[in-house]
Design a protein around this motif. Structure first.
Motif: not given
Lengths: 100, 100
Positions: A5, A93-95, B45-47
């Motif tokens: 995401i 924001t990456l998830m 988690v995030t990447p």
């Protein structure tokens, strides 16, 4: 299903953002191996009528968490990440998630 | 397609949150007139391997923005909102969007 995401805050120049997003970023991202589908949602307001805290969400679907990781590690994944940082590093924001 | 998105920050007591969410909140929400589908994503988690800034996302789909508004205004929509505030008022961010 595994999902990456990306939530974007509102850019100052929405026209320039949309142009780069649609004409450059999505085409680069679509080349990532294992990526099954991209869904884009544009936000407007909260249910209380206030401005939404995010401008856009991109959902990127993979068959498994392993495929998602491999996609991000691929040359195409790295190219997408590099492009992302170039135009929206301060907005995104990456998830990683799992859809039931 | 019109979407209501709920993004939840990580609750202190995840077991209690999950129990209320699944056993109370979703059943109340599913009764909202016009609601076509609910999709739940759990974040990890995030990447970059950091903890994701949100715990869970719920996507609620309606045929149109009008249906979404009417759903929220309905008695069932208000009951869902009241329940939401009772267990996650300090955790949730709600946004209305349109999926391409």
């Amino acid at each position: 299903m595994a999902k990456l995401i990306a939530l974007y805050k509102k850019p100052e120049d929405q026209i320039a953002f949309d142009k780069h997003y649609n004409e450059v970023h999505v085409p680069i991202t679509e080349k990532i191996p294992g990526l099954r589908e991209i869904k884009v949602t544009k936000f407007s307001v909260t249910p209380m009528g206030k401005e939404a805290p995010y401008y856009l969400m991109c959902e990127m679907f993979y068959d498994s968490q392993e495929d998602l990781k491999n996609g991000l590690r691929s040359a195409e994944g790295k190219a997408s990440g590099k492009d992302l940082m170039s135009f929206a590093g301060d907005l995104v924001t990456l998830m990683i998630g799992e859809e039931d």
